[in-house]
Write a protein that holds these residues in place. Structure first.
Motif, PDB file in Angstrom:
ATOM      1  N   GLU A  23       0.821  -1.222   0.000  1.00 35.78           N
ATOM      2  CA  GLU A  23       0.000   0.000   0.000  1.00 35.78           C
ATOM      3  C   GLU A  23       0.855   1.272   0.000  1.00 35.78           C
ATOM      4  OE1 GLU A  23      -3.088  -0.264  -0.519  1.00 35.78           O
ATOM      5  OE2 GLU A  23      -3.285  -2.410  -0.134  1.00 35.78           O
ATOM      6  N   GLY A  24       2.173   1.123  -0.026  1.00 36.89           N
ATOM      7  CA  GLY A  24       3.058   2.278   0.145  1.00 36.89           C
ATOM      8  C   GLY A  24       3.237   3.166  -1.067  1.00 36.89           C
ATOM      9  N   ALA A  25       2.807   2.711  -2.233  1.00 38.74           N
ATOM     10  CA  ALA A  25       2.978   3.518  -3.449  1.00 38.74           C
ATOM     11  C   ALA A  25       1.945   3.084  -4.475  1.00 38.74           C
ATOM     12  CB  ALA A  25       4.386   3.345  -4.013  1.00 38.74           C
ATOM     13  N   ARG A  26       1.838   3.877  -5.535  1.00 44.11           N
ATOM     14  CA  ARG A  26       0.897   3.529  -6.602  1.00 44.11           C
ATOM     15  C   ARG A  26       1.356   2.257  -7.321  1.00 44.11           C
ATOM     16  NH1 ARG A  26       1.145   6.713 -10.742  1.00 44.11           N
ATOM     17  NH2 ARG A  26       3.086   7.599 -10.068  1.00 44.11           N
ATOM     18  N   ALA A  27       0.385   1.528  -7.838  1.00 48.85           N
ATOM     19  CA  ALA A  27       0.678   0.256  -8.512  1.00 48.85           C
ATOM     20  C   ALA A  27       1.706   0.440  -9.625  1.00 48.85           C
ATOM     21  CB  ALA A  27      -0.614  -0.343  -9.068  1.00 48.85           C
ATOM     22  N   GLU A  28       1.574   1.510 -10.373  1.00 45.73           N
ATOM     23  CA  GLU A  28       2.488   1.738 -11.501  1.00 45.73           C
ATOM     24  C   GLU A  28       3.938   1.893 -11.012  1.00 45.73           C
ATOM     25  OE1 GLU A  28       1.352   5.138 -13.790  1.00 45.73           O
ATOM     26  OE2 GLU A  28       3.148   5.039 -15.036  1.00 45.73           O
ATOM     27  N   ALA A  29       4.131   2.641  -9.924  1.00 44.45           N
ATOM     28  CA  ALA A  29       5.478   2.848  -9.387  1.00 44.45           C
ATOM     29  C   ALA A  29       6.066   1.529  -8.885  1.00 44.45           C
ATOM     30  CB  ALA A  29       5.431   3.877  -8.256  1.00 44.45           C
TER      31      ALA A  29
END
Ligand code: SF4
Length: 69
Positions: A44-50
């Motif tokens: 959950e720490g960053a966007r899926a793309e990143a």
């Protein structure tokens, strides 16, 4: 051993036996990859793309994307 971490848009497969401790993942995206925490992957720490982009930079194949990515 294999572990899977997923959310909408990304599925990360972790195979610790393959890790060569390059540190690339936790320098590149420390919000997600933090070896001092348990579990060390916070999906959950960053966007899926990143997350997908960071996983592609793993040189050993210890981090991989699931089939649907
Ligand atoms: S980028 Fe891959 S090889 Fe490097 S520390 Fe992370 S999981 Fe291990």
């Amino acid at each position: 051993m294999k572990k899977t971490y997923s959310k909408e848009g990304v599925k990360v497969i972790w195979e610790p036996d393959k890790c060569i401790h390059s540190t690339i993942c936790f320098h590149g995206l420390p919000e997600v990859f933090n070896p001092s925490k348990r579990p060390w992957i916070n999906i959950e720490g960053a966007r899926a793309e990143a997350i997908r982009e960071q996983v592609k930079n793993c040189p050993s194949g210890a981090l991989m994307l699931g089939d649907d990515d």
